[in-house]
Write a protein that holds these residues in place. Structure first.
Motif, PDB file in Angstrom:
ATOM      1  N   ASP A 109       0.808  -1.216   0.000  1.00 13.43           N
ATOM      2  CA  ASP A 109       0.000   0.000   0.000  1.00 13.43           C
ATOM      3  C   ASP A 109       0.842   1.268   0.000  1.00 13.43           C
ATOM      4  N   ASP A 110       2.081   1.165   0.455  1.00 17.38           N
ATOM      5  CA  ASP A 110       2.922   2.366   0.494  1.00 17.38           C
ATOM      6  C   ASP A 110       3.830   2.510  -0.727  1.00 17.38           C
ATOM      7  N   THR A 111       3.615   1.666  -1.749  1.00 13.39           N
ATOM      8  CA  THR A 111       4.378   1.808  -2.989  1.00 13.39           C
ATOM      9  C   THR A 111       3.907   3.052  -3.726  1.00 13.39           C
ATOM     10  N   ALA A 112       4.803   3.966  -4.005  1.00 13.11           N
ATOM     11  CA  ALA A 112       4.407   5.258  -4.579  1.00 13.11           C
ATOM     12  C   ALA A 112       3.953   5.132  -6.022  1.00 13.11           C
ATOM     13  N   THR A 113       4.758   4.461  -6.844  1.00 12.81           N
ATOM     14  CA  THR A 113       4.434   4.320  -8.263  1.00 12.81           C
ATOM     15  C   THR A 113       4.745   2.896  -8.710  1.00 12.81           C
ATOM     16  N   VAL A 114       4.102   2.502  -9.799  1.00 12.62           N
ATOM     17  CA  VAL A 114       4.381   1.190 -10.400  1.00 12.62           C
ATOM     18  C   VAL A 114       4.438   1.362 -11.916  1.00 12.62           C
ATOM     19  N   LEU A 123       3.081   5.118 -13.087  1.00 10.06           N
ATOM     20  CA  LEU A 123       1.985   5.954 -12.600  1.00 10.06           C
ATOM     21  C   LEU A 123       1.847   5.763 -11.098  1.00 10.06           C
ATOM     22  N   PRO A 124       1.231   6.738 -10.406  1.00 16.38           N
ATOM     23  CA  PRO A 124       0.939   6.514  -8.992  1.00 16.38           C
ATOM     24  C   PRO A 124       0.162   5.208  -8.822  1.00 16.38           C
ATOM     25  N   THR A 125       0.522   4.442  -7.819  1.00 22.89           N
ATOM     26  CA  THR A 125      -0.043   3.103  -7.669  1.00 22.89           C
ATOM     27  C   THR A 125      -1.565   3.066  -7.711  1.00 22.89           C
ATOM     28  N   PRO A 126      -2.293   3.923  -6.984  1.00 20.44           N
ATOM     29  CA  PRO A 126      -3.752   3.839  -7.045  1.00 20.44           C
ATOM     30  C   PRO A 126      -4.303   4.102  -8.446  1.00 20.44           C
ATOM     31  N   VAL A 127      -3.682   5.007  -9.161  1.00 20.83           N
ATOM     32  CA  VAL A 127      -4.148   5.337 -10.513  1.00 20.83           C
ATOM     33  C   VAL A 127      -3.847   4.189 -11.466  1.00 20.83           C
ATOM     34  N   ALA A 128      -2.645   3.637 -11.388  1.00 18.50           N
ATOM     35  CA  ALA A 128      -2.283   2.510 -12.239  1.00 18.50           C
ATOM     36  C   ALA A 128      -3.234   1.340 -12.022  1.00 18.50           C
ATOM     37  N   ALA A 129      -3.544   1.048 -10.766  1.00 20.06           N
ATOM     38  CA  ALA A 129      -4.436  -0.067 -10.452  1.00 20.06           C
ATOM     39  C   ALA A 129      -5.841   0.166 -10.994  1.00 20.06           C
ATOM     40  N   VAL A 130      -6.335   1.379 -10.849  1.00 23.02           N
ATOM     41  CA  VAL A 130      -7.703   1.656 -11.310  1.00 23.02           C
ATOM     42  C   VAL A 130      -7.759   1.717 -12.832  1.00 23.02           C
ATOM     43  N   MET A 131      -6.677   2.120 -13.478  1.00 23.73           N
ATOM     44  CA  MET A 131      -6.652   2.048 -14.938  1.00 23.73           C
ATOM     45  C   MET A 131      -6.648   0.599 -15.414  1.00 23.73           C
ATOM     46  N   CYS A 132      -5.964  -0.267 -14.696  1.00 26.98           N
ATOM     47  CA  CYS A 132      -5.998  -1.691 -14.995  1.00 26.98           C
ATOM     48  C   CYS A 132      -7.425  -2.219 -14.816  1.00 26.98           C
ATOM     49  N   ALA A 133      -8.062  -1.793 -13.742  1.00 29.79           N
ATOM     50  CA  ALA A 133      -9.454  -2.180 -13.490  1.00 29.79           C
ATOM     51  C   ALA A 133     -10.384  -1.640 -14.569  1.00 29.79           C
ATOM     52  N   LEU A 134     -10.144  -0.401 -14.987  1.00 29.41           N
ATOM     53  CA  LEU A 134     -10.965   0.213 -16.031  1.00 29.41           C
ATOM     54  C   LEU A 134     -10.969  -0.637 -17.294  1.00 29.41           C
ATOM     55  N   ASP A 135      -9.808  -1.126 -17.668  1.00 32.21           N
ATOM     56  CA  ASP A 135      -9.707  -1.944 -18.878  1.00 32.21           C
ATOM     57  C   ASP A 135     -10.589  -3.179 -18.767  1.00 32.21           C
ATOM     58  N   ALA A 136     -10.544  -3.838 -17.609  1.00 34.05           N
ATOM     59  CA  ALA A 136     -11.369  -5.032 -17.407  1.00 34.05           C
ATOM     60  C   ALA A 136     -12.850  -4.690 -17.392  1.00 34.05           C
ATOM     61  N   ALA A 137     -13.205  -3.624 -16.683  1.00 34.94           N
ATOM     62  CA  ALA A 137     -14.623  -3.292 -16.496  1.00 34.94           C
ATOM     63  C   ALA A 137     -15.289  -2.811 -17.778  1.00 34.94           C
ATOM     64  N   VAL A 138     -14.608  -1.961 -18.531  1.00 29.27           N
ATOM     65  CA  VAL A 138     -15.252  -1.426 -19.736  1.00 29.27           C
ATOM     66  C   VAL A 138     -15.400  -2.503 -20.799  1.00 29.27           C
ATOM     67  N   HIS A 139     -14.449  -3.419 -20.867  1.00 30.18           N
ATOM     68  CA  HIS A 139     -14.602  -4.510 -21.833  1.00 30.18           C
ATOM     69  C   HIS A 139     -15.651  -5.518 -21.360  1.00 30.18           C
ATOM     70  N   ALA A 140     -15.838  -5.629 -20.053  1.00 30.29           N
ATOM     71  CA  ALA A 140     -16.955  -6.428 -19.558  1.00 30.29           C
ATOM     72  C   ALA A 140     -18.270  -5.830 -20.046  1.00 30.29           C
ATOM     73  N   TRP A 141     -18.349  -4.509 -20.008  1.00 34.50           N
ATOM     74  CA  TRP A 141     -19.555  -3.831 -20.504  1.00 34.50           C
ATOM     75  C   TRP A 141     -19.724  -4.071 -22.003  1.00 34.50           C
ATOM     76  N   ASP A 142     -18.646  -3.966 -22.772  1.00 35.56           N
ATOM     77  CA  ASP A 142     -18.719  -4.212 -24.218  1.00 35.56           C
ATOM     78  C   ASP A 142     -19.296  -5.601 -24.503  1.00 35.56           C
ATOM     79  N   ILE A 143     -18.797  -6.582 -23.768  1.00 39.36           N
ATOM     80  CA  ILE A 143     -19.246  -7.961 -23.979  1.00 39.36           C
ATOM     81  C   ILE A 143     -20.705  -8.126 -23.560  1.00 39.36           C
ATOM     82  N   ALA A 144     -21.067  -7.501 -22.447  1.00 37.77           N
ATOM     83  CA  ALA A 144     -22.447  -7.591 -21.971  1.00 37.77           C
ATOM     84  C   ALA A 144     -23.423  -7.012 -22.994  1.00 37.77           C
ATOM     85  N   VAL A 145     -23.088  -5.859 -23.538  1.00 34.99           N
ATOM     86  CA  VAL A 145     -23.947  -5.225 -24.543  1.00 34.99           C
ATOM     87  C   VAL A 145     -24.096  -6.128 -25.766  1.00 34.99           C
TER      88      VAL A 145
END
Length: 206
Positions: A109-114, A123-145
């Protein structure tokens, strides 16, 4: 290039692990819900079929894992998916998600960037992680549609994804990763934040 401000980083710091878990769950559930005969359906990623979006999404996760020091990355170009999967699509995604989740588990949790596979690099760790999540989530939406499934997104998850996306997505449009912003049509929605996220990523919510 990192245009994310410190306030955004701090807002995502306490939630990024949960956002990743929710996004991975959304991708796995949606892929598992694809029925026989739907593999070649057209998706909101108009140049790609359902199977190609699944390959792309899995490949992107493996690319993140490799950057975090786990695995060798995808064995194919995620931006040129073949449309043919060895084994099952659900198995492909499960393996990718498990590998990437294991990679994020090595990040304290204290890792500044990855490092990331994005052109931005580290990128800052929280941002990098959420961008990784964004990729999974938005493509989940694409598939669902594309397969007639309910949207896997809700306003809480979309709000966190949008916070990260606003600082990072804009320069990615020039490489075709995301289309231009879709203007709001004024129609009321039960999930306004989800709609805002999708429009920002170049998708028509309805």
């Amino acid at each position: 290039m990192n245009t994310t401000d410190s306030a955004t980083v701090e807002s995502l710091r306490p939630v990024w692990r949960g956002v990743l878990a929710a996004s991975y769950q959304a991708l796995e559930r949606t892929v598992a819900g694809v029925r026989d005969g739907q593999e070649d359906n057209v998706t909101p990623c108009s140049q790609w079929s359902v199977t190609q979006v699944i390959q792309h999404a899995a490949g992107d996760q493996l690319a993140y894992a490799m950057k975090l020091g786990v695995g060798n990355g995808p064995a194919y170009d995620p931006f040129a998916p073949s449309g043919t999967v060895d084994g099952t699509a659900a198995g492909l995604v499960k393996e990718a998600v498990e590998q990437t989740a294991a990679a994020w588990a090595t990040v304290s949790d204290d890792t500044a960037t990855v490092p990331t596979p994005l052109p931005h690099g580290d990128l800052p760790t929280p941002v990098a992680a959420v961008m990784c999540a964004l990729d999974a989530a938005v493509h989940a939406w694409d598939i669902a549609v594309a397969t007639g499934q309910p949207s896997p997104l809700d306003d809480e998850l979309a709000g966190h994804l949008l916070a990260a996306a606003r600082g990072i997505v804009e320069p990615l449009r020039q490489w075709g990763a995301y289309a231009a912003v879709v203007e709001a049509d004024g129609a009321p929605s039960a999930t306004p934040v989800v709609d805002e996220l999708l429009r920002y990523l170049g998708r028509e919510p309805r």
